[in-house]
Design an enzyme around this catalytic site. Structure first.
Site, mmCIF file in Angstrom:
data_model
loop_
_atom_site.group_PDB
_atom_site.id
_atom_site.type_symbol
_atom_site.label_atom_id
_atom_site.label_comp_id
_atom_site.label_asym_id
_atom_site.label_seq_id
_atom_site.Cartn_x
_atom_site.Cartn_y
_atom_site.Cartn_z
ATOM 1 C CG ASP A 192 4.301 9.261 7.423
ATOM 2 O OD1 ASP A 192 3.104 9.592 7.447
ATOM 3 O OD2 ASP A 192 5.143 9.708 8.225
ATOM 4 C CB ALA A 193 0.332 5.548 5.458
#
Length: 271
Positions: A124-125
């Site tokens: 994820d970011a």
């Protein structure tokens, strides 16, 4: 090939693997892509460990690198000449996608523009660390699918101080999440509030949800290893190609874990 055929097995194998009118000899192809010397490749074929399109290969078998599926011990060997394998140290804030509707930076801005590649699973970011990137779809699917059991190791900084021994035991035994019980994890606490956590599953945001379930939400999450591959020297945003030894080690790791379940499915994990 069947018992009803009545001929010796070697004759049936020879028929099944008769040379094609075009293509390179299998042992030459394996050696050319770095899977050992040609003699090593010949030994693998002679031992019955190599298949082409699901059929056990014999010496002299020719292959079409663009269309044939070559496997050693059940793990795919990419034989196309344009295959590339990268490892990237993904920085926080970079998204694992080709483009982003919110104009956030993407991993594609950090990598060569050609050939077109994709990530092996996702981070994820907000998650940092090791991301594998390739255009070898067969191997990527085998690495990412949870049935293969390729370990992923994370360094996790959690909130609320040191994690109690009972909560560490919960992680080791499995955590009940809303999508079911997790598989047992390997976990240690090298210092209070810092966990070294290893899983082989790949559920969406799994590490974060596991830590939240024991009352220690994640402050920082860094992936440090995928299977046998790691590189602590890469700085955030840096990438490099896998060595031949690293690619072969990954192929061997996938082959060693194919007994865990169906190897055909796709999976796209986001820790």
């Amino acid at each position: 090939m069947s018992a009803e055929d009545g001929r010796p097995l070697w004759e049936q194998l020879a028929d099944a693997n008769r040379e094609l009118p075009s293509g390179e000899r299998l042992q030459k192809v394996l050696a050319a892509v770095g899977f050992g010397s040609r003699r090593t490749a010949e030994d693998l074929i002679a031992a019955g460990r190599v298949t082409v399109n699901g059929e056990v290969a014999i010496l002299g078998r020719r292959v079409d690198a663009d269309n044939d599926l070559v496997e050693v011990d059940g793990a795919p060997i990419g034989v196309k000449p344009d295959l590339v394998y990268y490892m990237l140290n993904k920085p926080a804030g970079v998204v694992v996608t080709a483009s982003d509707t919110h104009d956030r930076p993407t991993i594609m801005e950090l990598l060569p523009s050609e050939p077109r590649v994709f990530s092996v699973g996702r981070l994820d970011a907000d998650t940092e660390g090791l991301l594998l990137v390739t255009n070898d779809g067969q191997l990527a699917n085998r690495i990412a699918h949870p049935s293969n059991g390729v370990d992923k190791e994370y360094l996790v900084e959690v909130t609320n101080g040191a994690v109690a021994p009972g909560h560490l035991r919960q992680l080791r035994d499995g955590i009940e999440l809303d999508d079911g019980m997790t598989a047992p994890a390997k976990v240690s606490q090298p210092e209070p509030g810092i966990l070294r956590l290893t899983i082989h599953e790949g559920r969406n945001r799994q590490v974060r949800r596991m830590c939240e379930a024991i009352g220690h939400p994640v402050r920082r999450l860094v992936r440090t290893r995928v299977g046998p591959l790691s590189d602590r020297t890469l700085q955030p945003g840096e990438w490099r190609r896998w060595t031949n030894d690293e690619r072969n080690a990954m192929i061997e790791a996938v082959a060693a874990t194919t007994h865990r379940g169906d190897r055909s499915g796709k999976y796209d994990p986001t820790p």
